[in-house]
Design an enzyme around this catalytic site. Structure first.
Site, mmCIF file in Angstrom:
data_model
loop_
_atom_site.group_PDB
_atom_site.id
_atom_site.type_symbol
_atom_site.label_atom_id
_atom_site.label_comp_id
_atom_site.label_asym_id
_atom_site.label_seq_id
_atom_site.Cartn_x
_atom_site.Cartn_y
_atom_site.Cartn_z
ATOM 1 N N ASP A 88 0.859 -1.191 0.000
ATOM 2 C CA ASP A 88 0.000 0.000 0.000
ATOM 3 C C ASP A 88 0.893 1.239 0.000
ATOM 4 O O ASP A 88 1.352 1.692 1.048
ATOM 5 C CB ASP A 88 -0.936 0.003 1.218
ATOM 6 C CG ASP A 88 -1.934 1.163 1.142
ATOM 7 O OD1 ASP A 88 -1.694 2.096 0.356
ATOM 8 O OD2 ASP A 88 -2.928 1.143 1.877
ATOM 9 N N HIS A 136 0.668 7.887 3.921
ATOM 10 C CA HIS A 136 1.381 7.204 4.997
ATOM 11 C C HIS A 136 2.889 7.491 4.998
ATOM 12 O O HIS A 136 3.617 6.966 5.817
ATOM 13 C CB HIS A 136 1.141 5.694 4.884
ATOM 14 C CG HIS A 136 -0.303 5.345 4.744
ATOM 15 N ND1 HIS A 136 -1.199 5.534 5.761
ATOM 16 C CD2 HIS A 136 -1.019 4.864 3.694
ATOM 17 C CE1 HIS A 136 -2.413 5.172 5.350
ATOM 18 N NE2 HIS A 136 -2.329 4.759 4.109
ATOM 19 N N ILE A 196 0.105 9.252 8.512
ATOM 20 C CA ILE A 196 -0.576 8.372 9.485
ATOM 21 C C ILE A 196 -0.316 6.905 9.139
ATOM 22 O O ILE A 196 0.097 6.576 8.024
ATOM 23 C CB ILE A 196 -2.095 8.651 9.548
ATOM 24 C CG1 ILE A 196 -2.784 8.363 8.189
ATOM 25 C CG2 ILE A 196 -2.360 10.079 9.994
ATOM 26 C CD1 ILE A 196 -4.308 8.419 8.253
ATOM 27 N N GLY A 209 -4.486 1.743 8.138
ATOM 28 C CA GLY A 209 -5.478 1.079 8.990
ATOM 29 C C GLY A 209 -5.183 -0.411 9.121
ATOM 30 O O GLY A 209 -5.288 -0.989 10.213
HETATM 31 C C1 LIG Z 1 -10.795 -0.704 -8.548
HETATM 32 C C2 LIG Z 1 -11.256 -1.534 -7.411
HETATM 33 C C3 LIG Z 1 -11.196 -0.908 -6.045
HETATM 34 C C4 LIG Z 1 -11.005 -1.852 -4.909
HETATM 35 C C5 LIG Z 1 -10.740 -1.185 -3.618
HETATM 36 C C6 LIG Z 1 -9.984 -1.964 -2.612
HETATM 37 C C7 LIG Z 1 -8.900 -1.119 -2.046
HETATM 38 C C8 LIG Z 1 -8.314 -1.597 -0.790
HETATM 39 C C9 LIG Z 1 -7.249 -0.760 -0.295
HETATM 40 C C10 LIG Z 1 -7.436 -0.508 1.132
HETATM 41 C C11 LIG Z 1 -6.609 0.593 1.594
HETATM 42 C C12 LIG Z 1 -7.216 1.941 1.352
HETATM 43 C C13 LIG Z 1 -6.307 3.071 1.697
HETATM 44 C C14 LIG Z 1 -5.957 3.052 3.119
HETATM 45 C C15 LIG Z 1 -6.092 4.154 3.834
HETATM 46 C C16 LIG Z 1 -5.839 4.110 5.245
HETATM 47 O O1 LIG Z 1 -5.323 3.195 5.808
HETATM 48 S S1 LIG Z 1 -6.380 5.495 6.121
HETATM 49 C C17 LIG Z 1 -5.938 5.107 7.797
HETATM 50 C C18 LIG Z 1 -6.923 4.245 8.489
HETATM 51 N N1 LIG Z 1 -8.200 4.879 8.660
HETATM 52 C C19 LIG Z 1 -8.406 5.888 9.502
HETATM 53 O O2 LIG Z 1 -7.501 6.380 10.157
HETATM 54 C C20 LIG Z 1 -9.806 6.400 9.646
HETATM 55 C C21 LIG Z 1 -10.177 6.550 11.096
HETATM 56 N N2 LIG Z 1 -11.567 6.972 11.243
HETATM 57 C C22 LIG Z 1 -11.941 8.255 11.220
HETATM 58 O O3 LIG Z 1 -11.121 9.155 11.123
HETATM 59 C C23 LIG Z 1 -13.404 8.537 11.331
HETATM 60 O O4 LIG Z 1 -14.060 7.421 11.857
HETATM 61 C C24 LIG Z 1 -14.060 8.880 9.962
HETATM 62 C C25 LIG Z 1 -13.891 7.743 8.968
HETATM 63 C C26 LIG Z 1 -13.422 10.178 9.410
HETATM 64 C C27 LIG Z 1 -15.558 9.126 10.184
HETATM 65 O O5 LIG Z 1 -15.709 10.039 11.221
HETATM 66 P P1 LIG Z 1 -16.832 11.161 11.130
HETATM 67 O O6 LIG Z 1 -16.657 11.946 9.886
HETATM 68 O O7 LIG Z 1 -16.811 11.888 12.405
HETATM 69 O O8 LIG Z 1 -18.114 10.286 10.931
HETATM 70 P P2 LIG Z 1 -19.443 10.250 11.812
HETATM 71 O O9 LIG Z 1 -20.073 11.596 11.790
HETATM 72 O O10 LIG Z 1 -19.148 9.637 13.120
HETATM 73 O O11 LIG Z 1 -20.331 9.222 10.977
HETATM 74 C C28 LIG Z 1 -20.884 9.582 9.705
HETATM 75 C C29 LIG Z 1 -21.443 8.324 9.090
HETATM 76 O O12 LIG Z 1 -20.358 7.491 8.671
HETATM 77 C C30 LIG Z 1 -20.387 6.237 9.356
HETATM 78 N N3 LIG Z 1 -19.001 5.924 9.753
HETATM 79 C C31 LIG Z 1 -18.306 6.577 10.678
HETATM 80 N N4 LIG Z 1 -17.080 6.035 10.757
HETATM 81 C C32 LIG Z 1 -17.032 5.026 9.880
HETATM 82 C C33 LIG Z 1 -16.018 4.078 9.535
HETATM 83 N N5 LIG Z 1 -14.819 4.058 10.134
HETATM 84 N N6 LIG Z 1 -16.320 3.154 8.620
HETATM 85 C C34 LIG Z 1 -17.524 3.120 8.023
HETATM 86 N N7 LIG Z 1 -18.535 4.014 8.314
HETATM 87 C C35 LIG Z 1 -18.275 4.940 9.230
HETATM 88 C C36 LIG Z 1 -21.276 6.456 10.579
HETATM 89 O O13 LIG Z 1 -21.874 5.259 10.970
HETATM 90 C C37 LIG Z 1 -22.238 7.493 10.099
HETATM 91 O O14 LIG Z 1 -23.283 6.868 9.398
HETATM 92 P P3 LIG Z 1 -24.783 6.952 9.957
HETATM 93 O O15 LIG Z 1 -24.751 6.372 11.325
HETATM 94 O O16 LIG Z 1 -25.614 6.196 8.981
HETATM 95 O O17 LIG Z 1 -25.079 8.445 9.952
#
Ligand SMILES: CCCCCCCCCCCCC/C=C/C(=O)SCCNC(=O)CCNC(=O)[C@H](O)C(C)(C)COP(=O)(O)OP(=O)(O)OC[C@H]1O[C@@H](n2cnc3c(N)ncnc32)[C@H](O)[C@@H]1OP(=O)(O)O
Length: 309
Positions: A208, A213, A228, A231
Site C-alpha cells: 500500500d 502514509h 498516518i 489502517g
Molecule cells: C478498482 C477496485 C477498487 C477496490 C478497492 C480496494 C482497495 C483496498 C485498499 C485498502 C486501503 C485503502 C487506503 C488506506 C487508507 C488508510 O489506511 S487510512 C488510515 C486508516 N483509517 C483511519 O484512520 C480512519 C479513522 N476513522 C476516522 O477518522 C473517522 O471514523 C471517519 C472515517 C473520518 C468518520 O468520522 P466522522 O466523519 O466523524 O463520521 P461520523 O459523523 O461519526 O459518521 C458519519 C457516518 O459514517 C459512518 N461511519 C463513521 N465512521 C465510519 C467508519 N470508520 N467506517 C464506516 N462508516 C463509518 C457512521 O456510521 C455514520 O453513518 P450513519 O450512522 O448512517 O449516519
C-alpha cells in the site's frame, strides 16, 4: 437513479464489472508483512512470533498471519480507485472498515485469483462509503481461501442522493462485519505494543504505497499533522494481540476478523488492545495510549477457545 452535478453516479458504479486479478507472493513477502505489523518488535526471538519471520527449528515453511489475507485487495486497487461514475478526491480517502473470512490456512507462497465485486454503496452526506468484496482462490486447486470486504470512507464525496432518502445499497447480511458492542466490564486481557516511528514506512513495502502514509505534504492536505499509519497495519497489531493473548500463539484458530477504524494513528504511538471473550468471539478495542483515544474496534471469531481460558 440519475447522476448528479458532482459526477457521482451510483447506477454506473453498481453496474461496473470488476476484472479478475491475480496475486502472487513468496515467503519473503510473508515475513516482511509480519515485521510491518510489529511481529518480533518487542523481542527478536519472541517464542510466539519467530515462526512468522523465520524457519524456526528447521520448519519447512514460515507461517502466515491471518491478516496477511487483507493484502490481496491491493491488486484490486492497482494505482487508484477508478470506477465509472465514481467521483471523489483520492487525497481524502480513508479506510473505514475491514472484514475478513478465512476458509483455509494461507500457504507460505501463493498464486491466487481474486474475484471482485461491489458489496455496498452509501451516501452519508459528508462522505460516500464504498464496500468492495474480494474472494481469493488458490490458482492451482481452485479452492476459496479467503474473503475480504473493504469499506472505503470517501470524505467529501457524499450528497449524491436526496438527503431525505439517502442512497444505501448492501448485498450481504446486516450483522456481518458490524463493529460489535464493546462491553462496559473490565477487559479479560490487555496487551500493549509500541509502533515504531518508521512503522508505516516498513508496512507500505507490503503493497500500500498511498503517500498519505509517507509524505508529510500529502498528509497535511488530507488533514493530518504528519503521515498516518495504514489502517490495516493497526488491524494487524490488534489481531496479533488477540493471537498472543487468547489463542496462545496459534493463529490457525482465527476464523473471521472484523475491524472499524475509529481514528487515525500516528507511527510511533503506543497501541493498547483490550479484549473481552464472549463464547468463541473475542471483542476488542485498540486505544492510542498517548491520547487515550479508541482508534479501532471489532471482533475476532475463533474456531475454538482453550478450556483453560
Ligand atoms: C478498482 C477496485 C477498487 C477496490 C478497492 C480496494 C482497495 C483496498 C485498499 C485498502 C486501503 C485503502 C487506503 C488506506 C487508507 C488508510 O489506511 S487510512 C488510515 C486508516 N483509517 C483511519 O484512520 C480512519 C479513522 N476513522 C476516522 O477518522 C473517522 O471514523 C471517519 C472515517 C473520518 C468518520 O468520522 P466522522 O466523519 O466523524 O463520521 P461520523 O459523523 O461519526 O459518521 C458519519 C457516518 O459514517 C459512518 N461511519 C463513521 N465512521 C465510519 C467508519 N470508520 N467506517 C464506516 N462508516 C463509518 C457512521 O456510521 C455514520 O453513518 P450513519 O450512522 O448512517 O449516519
Amino acid at each position: 437513479m440519475a447522476g448528479n452535478p458532482s459526477g457521482f453516479n451510483p447506477d454506473r458504479i453498481l453496474a461496473h464489472k470488476f476484472p479478475e486479478t491475480t496475486s502472487t507472493y513468496t515467503e519473503r513477502d510473508v515475513a516482511l508483512y509480519a515485521l510491518g505489523i510489529g511481529a518480533c518488535g518487542r523481542e527478536a526471538v519472541d517464542a510466539d512470533e519467530l515462526k512468522y519471520v523465520y524457519n524456526e527449528n528447521g520448519q519447512e515453511y514460515i507461517e502466515v498471519l491471518p491478516t496477511f489475507a487483507a493484502l490481496f485487495i491491493h491488486k484490486t486497487m492497482g494505482t487508484g480507485l477508478n470506477l465509472p461514475g465514481l467521483s471523489y478526491d483520492p487525497k481524502l480517502l480513508l479506510h473505514g472498515q475491514q472484514y475478513i473470512e478465512l476458509y483455509k490456512p494461507l500457504p507460505s507462497r501463493g498464486y491466487l485469483d481474486n474475484k471482485i465485486s461491489l458489496a455496498g454503496l452509501h451516501d452519508k452526506g459528508k462522505a460516500a462509503i464504498l464496500e468492495i468484496e474480494t474472494k481469493s482462490y488458490d490458482k492451482r486447486s481452485g479452492q476459496l481461501l479467503c474473503m475480504n470486504r473493504t469499506t472505503l470512507f470517501l470524505r467529501g464525496a457524499g450528497g449524491f442522493s436526496s438527503s431525505s432518502h439517502p442512497y444505501s445499497y448492501t448485498n450481504y447480511p446486516k450483522n456481518q462485519g458490524s463493529a460489535g458492542k464493546i462491553p462496559k466490564t473490565q477487559p479479560f486481557m490487555v496487551f500493549e505494543d509500541c509502533t515504531r516511528p518508521s512503522q508505516a514506512l516498513v508496512y507500505r513495502l507490503s503493497g500500500d504505497y498511498n503517500p498519505l502514509h509517507s509524505d508529510p505534504i500529502v498528509a497535511k492536505i488530507a488533514g493530518f499533522s504528519k503521515p498516518i499509519l495504514h489502517g490495516l497495519c493497526t488491524l494487524g497489531f490488534a489481531v496479533r494481540a488477540v493471537i498472543k493473548c487468547v489463542c496462545k500463539g496459534d493463529s490457525s484458530k482465527v476464523k473471521c476478523i472484523s475491524g472499524k477504524f475509529l481514528l487515525h494513528v500516528y507511527p510511533g504511538e503506543i497501541l493498547v488492545t483490550e479484549m473481552w471473550l464472549e463464547g468463541s468471539r473475542v471483542l476488542y478495542q485498540t486505544k492510542v495510549k498517548e491520547r487515550n483515544r479508541a482508534v479501532l474496534s471489532g471482533y475476532v471469531d475463533l474456531h475454538h477457545v482453550a478450556s483453560s481460558l
